[in-house]
Design a protein around this motif. Sequence first.
Motif, PDB file in Angstrom:
ATOM      1  N   PRO A  73       7.949  -3.875   2.061  1.00  0.00           N
ATOM      2  CA  PRO A  73       9.420  -2.734   1.335  1.00  0.00           C
ATOM      3  C   PRO A  73       8.713  -1.815   0.981  1.00  0.00           C
ATOM      4  CG  PRO A  73       8.555  -5.151   0.788  1.00  0.00           C
ATOM      5  CD  PRO A  73       7.668  -4.860   1.104  1.00  0.00           C
ATOM      6  N   ARG A  75       8.241   1.260   2.535  1.00  0.00           N
ATOM      7  CA  ARG A  75       7.188   1.577   2.630  1.00  0.00           C
ATOM      8  C   ARG A  75       7.463   3.459   2.850  1.00  0.00           C
ATOM      9  NH1 ARG A  75       5.645   1.139   8.232  1.00  0.00           N
ATOM     10  NH2 ARG A  75       7.765   0.018   9.064  1.00  0.00           N
ATOM     11  N   CYS A 100      -1.534   2.052  -2.554  1.00  0.00           N
ATOM     12  CA  CYS A 100      -1.571   1.862  -1.212  1.00  0.00           C
ATOM     13  C   CYS A 100       0.181   0.927  -0.492  1.00  0.00           C
ATOM     14  CB  CYS A 100      -2.196   1.478  -0.988  1.00  0.00           C
ATOM     15  SG  CYS A 100      -3.913   0.137  -1.182  1.00  0.00           S
ATOM     16  N   GLY A 101       0.319  -0.282  -0.956  1.00  0.00           N
ATOM     17  CA  GLY A 101       1.189  -0.888  -0.064  1.00  0.00           C
ATOM     18  C   GLY A 101       0.822  -1.848   1.073  1.00  0.00           C
ATOM     19  N   SER A 102       1.331  -1.338   2.914  1.00  0.00           N
ATOM     20  CA  SER A 102       0.650  -1.568   3.677  1.00  0.00           C
ATOM     21  C   SER A 102      -0.373  -0.816   3.778  1.00  0.00           C
ATOM     22  CB  SER A 102       1.899  -1.774   4.330  1.00  0.00           C
ATOM     23  OG  SER A 102       2.445  -0.416   4.679  1.00  0.00           O
ATOM     24  N   ASN A 122      -1.392  -5.626  -5.375  1.00  0.00           N
ATOM     25  CA  ASN A 122      -0.703  -6.743  -4.404  1.00  0.00           C
ATOM     26  C   ASN A 122      -1.376  -7.247  -2.984  1.00  0.00           C
ATOM     27  OD1 ASN A 122       0.622  -8.716  -2.408  1.00  0.00           O
ATOM     28  ND2 ASN A 122       2.556  -7.265  -2.470  1.00  0.00           N
ATOM     29  N   GLY A 270      -6.475  -3.729  -7.388  1.00  0.00           N
ATOM     30  CA  GLY A 270      -6.660  -3.725  -8.579  1.00  0.00           C
ATOM     31  C   GLY A 270      -5.345  -2.646  -8.930  1.00  0.00           C
ATOM     32  N   ASP A 271      -5.441  -2.506 -10.597  1.00  0.00           N
ATOM     33  CA  ASP A 271      -4.366  -2.294 -11.384  1.00  0.00           C
ATOM     34  C   ASP A 271      -4.017  -0.193 -11.733  1.00  0.00           C
ATOM     35  OD1 ASP A 271      -2.019  -1.290 -13.437  1.00  0.00           O
ATOM     36  OD2 ASP A 271      -1.932  -3.212 -14.476  1.00  0.00           O
ATOM     37  N   ALA A 272      -3.311   0.151 -11.298  1.00  0.00           N
ATOM     38  CA  ALA A 272      -2.715   1.847 -10.906  1.00  0.00           C
ATOM     39  C   ALA A 272      -3.364   2.392 -12.440  1.00  0.00           C
ATOM     40  CB  ALA A 272      -2.171   2.476 -10.311  1.00  0.00           C
ATOM     41  N   ARG A 273      -2.606   1.256 -13.256  1.00  0.00           N
ATOM     42  CA  ARG A 273      -3.107   1.503 -14.633  1.00  0.00           C
ATOM     43  C   ARG A 273      -4.461   1.838 -15.271  1.00  0.00           C
ATOM     44  NH1 ARG A 273       1.432  -2.524 -16.678  1.00  0.00           N
ATOM     45  NH2 ARG A 273       0.156  -3.796 -14.994  1.00  0.00           N
ATOM     46  N   GLY A 319       0.786  -8.081 -13.193  1.00  0.00           N
ATOM     47  CA  GLY A 319       0.512  -6.529 -13.809  1.00  0.00           C
ATOM     48  C   GLY A 319       1.389  -6.226 -13.318  1.00  0.00           C
TER      49      GLY A 319
HETATM   50  C1  LIG Z   1       6.462   1.395  -2.936  1.00  0.00           C
HETATM   51  S1  LIG Z   1       5.320   0.532  -2.839  1.00  0.00           S
HETATM   52  C2  LIG Z   1       4.184   1.204  -1.882  1.00  0.00           C
HETATM   53  C3  LIG Z   1       4.491   1.774  -0.572  1.00  0.00           C
HETATM   54  C4  LIG Z   1       3.752   2.618   0.469  1.00  0.00           C
HETATM   55  N1  LIG Z   1       3.615   3.756  -0.140  1.00  0.00           N
HETATM   56  C5  LIG Z   1       3.730   1.556   2.213  1.00  0.00           C
HETATM   57  O1  LIG Z   1       3.678   3.206   2.463  1.00  0.00           O
HETATM   58  O2  LIG Z   1       3.510   0.777   2.609  1.00  0.00           O
HETATM   59  C6  LIG Z   1       4.671   0.589  -4.322  1.00  0.00           C
HETATM   60  C7  LIG Z   1       3.300  -0.237  -4.426  1.00  0.00           C
HETATM   61  O3  LIG Z   1       3.329  -0.582  -5.686  1.00  0.00           O
HETATM   62  C8  LIG Z   1       2.675  -1.979  -5.837  1.00  0.00           C
HETATM   63  N2  LIG Z   1       2.025  -2.381  -7.421  1.00  0.00           N
HETATM   64  C9  LIG Z   1       3.067  -2.433  -7.674  1.00  0.00           C
HETATM   65  N3  LIG Z   1       2.529  -2.669  -9.216  1.00  0.00           N
HETATM   66  C10 LIG Z   1       0.869  -2.088  -9.495  1.00  0.00           C
HETATM   67  C11 LIG Z   1      -0.353  -2.119 -10.647  1.00  0.00           C
HETATM   68  N4  LIG Z   1       0.913  -2.372 -11.740  1.00  0.00           N
HETATM   69  N5  LIG Z   1      -1.043  -1.363  -9.955  1.00  0.00           N
HETATM   70  C12 LIG Z   1      -1.163  -0.913  -8.527  1.00  0.00           C
HETATM   71  N6  LIG Z   1      -0.024  -1.481  -7.538  1.00  0.00           N
HETATM   72  C13 LIG Z   1       1.445  -2.494  -8.034  1.00  0.00           C
HETATM   73  C14 LIG Z   1       3.713  -2.689  -5.009  1.00  0.00           C
HETATM   74  O4  LIG Z   1       2.225  -4.446  -4.400  1.00  0.00           O
HETATM   75  C15 LIG Z   1       3.592  -1.552  -3.885  1.00  0.00           C
HETATM   76  O5  LIG Z   1       2.358  -2.276  -2.779  1.00  0.00           O
END
Ligand SMILES: C[S@@+](CC[C@H](N)C(=O)[O-])C[C@H]1O[C@@H](n2cnc3c(N)ncnc32)[C@H](O)[C@@H]1O
Length: 425
Positions: A73, A75, A100-102, A122, A270-273, A319
């Motif tokens: 979702p 992307r 980074c998602g997918s 994720n 990991g957590d982006a925060r 998180g």
């Molecule tokens: C908009 S999507 C990114 C999609 C990616 N750019 C792609 O093209 O597939 C946002 C992402 O933020 C991740 N996310 C949510 N909370 C997060 C956190 N605390 N730390 C790191 N990633 C997180 C989600 O799992 C999701 O993959």
Amino acid sequence: MASRRSTRDYAKARGSRPAQAAHRQRRALSHVGGAVDVEASNEQDRRALTWALRVSSDEVASRAHVHGFHSYPARVHPVTAQRCIVRWARPGASVLDPFCGSGTILVEARLLGRKTSGVDLNPLAVELSWCKTRGSSASERKRLVELANRVADSAEERRLAKAGPTRRYGAADREMFEPHVLLELDGLASGLSRVEDLDAARMLRLVLSATLTKVSRRAADSSERVVEKRLASGFAIRLFRSKSRELAERLGAFASSLPPGAPKSNVQTGDARELGHIRAGSIDLIVSSPPYPGVYDYWAHHAARSRWLGLADRALKTGEIGSRRQLGQLEPVAAVRRWQMDLGAFLRQARRVLAPGGGALLVMADTALHNVPVRADELLGELGPKHGLELCGRASQARPDFHRPSERVFARQVRREHLLWLRKR
Ligand SMILES: C[S@@+](CC[C@H](N)C(=O)[O-])C[C@H]1O[C@@H](n2cnc3c(N)ncnc32)[C@H](O)[C@@H]1O
């Protein structure tokens, strides 16, 4: 550049009722077109931001080579990612995508020979990014298809022999799949558990993941709507076989486009925060699409995939930033504040890891929270400077909305996708 609206505007919405759950499938944000509205502190950035956001609406680029392997979702459009990197990351620069998602951005950065690293909470995202960016040799791909056929053959034997399941399945799986499909998936999972080549097993699990929604009673990952699908006996096994071949072909197309000596990608859960594992000042450019407030629920969308792939998703459950399950319980003002707090924590980390002169390009679309439009450019434009990142430019383009509840919200004020350029001060 200053943002045009403050968080206080969301106070108007205090007391409005929580939004209804989504009942229609959201489509990827690749429906692009129309004029680009742009503001920037210099002409070069103005042109580059417009160029990056104005991409063709066809699906070819977003489904090319590894990009087309597995759904995910929200992307980002690969051409936007590619153009951001070409313009703002010199050859040899290090590019980070902390959400980074997918792996779309990492794939494009690697194809351009940049040093790439990715983070996502994720675990499915990390597996996908790893698989799509790793590169492969012809012999590895041949082996992948052989192992996939072996797994499919053993599942097929079990199906023909009318063997029972190898283990008990819970209510979630019994509800999600027709009994004959569940048995076929069980046969595939049991075959996969015997694959000794660990990298091949990881990739083949992703193939299984890529088939799950299609063979389930679900309309889509991000939808709980049940649909009747009459799947022939053996279909799930045949789909696994053909998807494995498809992955090998896609990996081959990616490998043949990789420039010689392109640095390997480093992807971590990991957590982006909390980007503590990334050295201060070591990143030249962040290109990312942060999670939208209250739209997706990655943990819930991917719970079945995580279960079938044996991925630990507890950290995502607690998180995940902006999840619908968390923000949907809060009043609009509190929900927006919560999201801003989380994004703020990420922006502080972004500032720390960026090298002097470095910056962040963030892609985000407007969303609706409790039937109130949330303007991503305004919120991010307000947050960046608070955390030491100067807003140097913004480009925005209209995006149609296919999601019924928010369709009404955006009926008068058009919904847009934004690309924001923030520089370390
Ligand atoms: C908009 S999507 C990114 C999609 C990616 N750019 C792609 O093209 O597939 C946002 C992402 O933020 C991740 N996310 C949510 N909370 C997060 C956190 N605390 N730390 C790191 N990633 C997180 C989600 O799992 C999701 O993959």
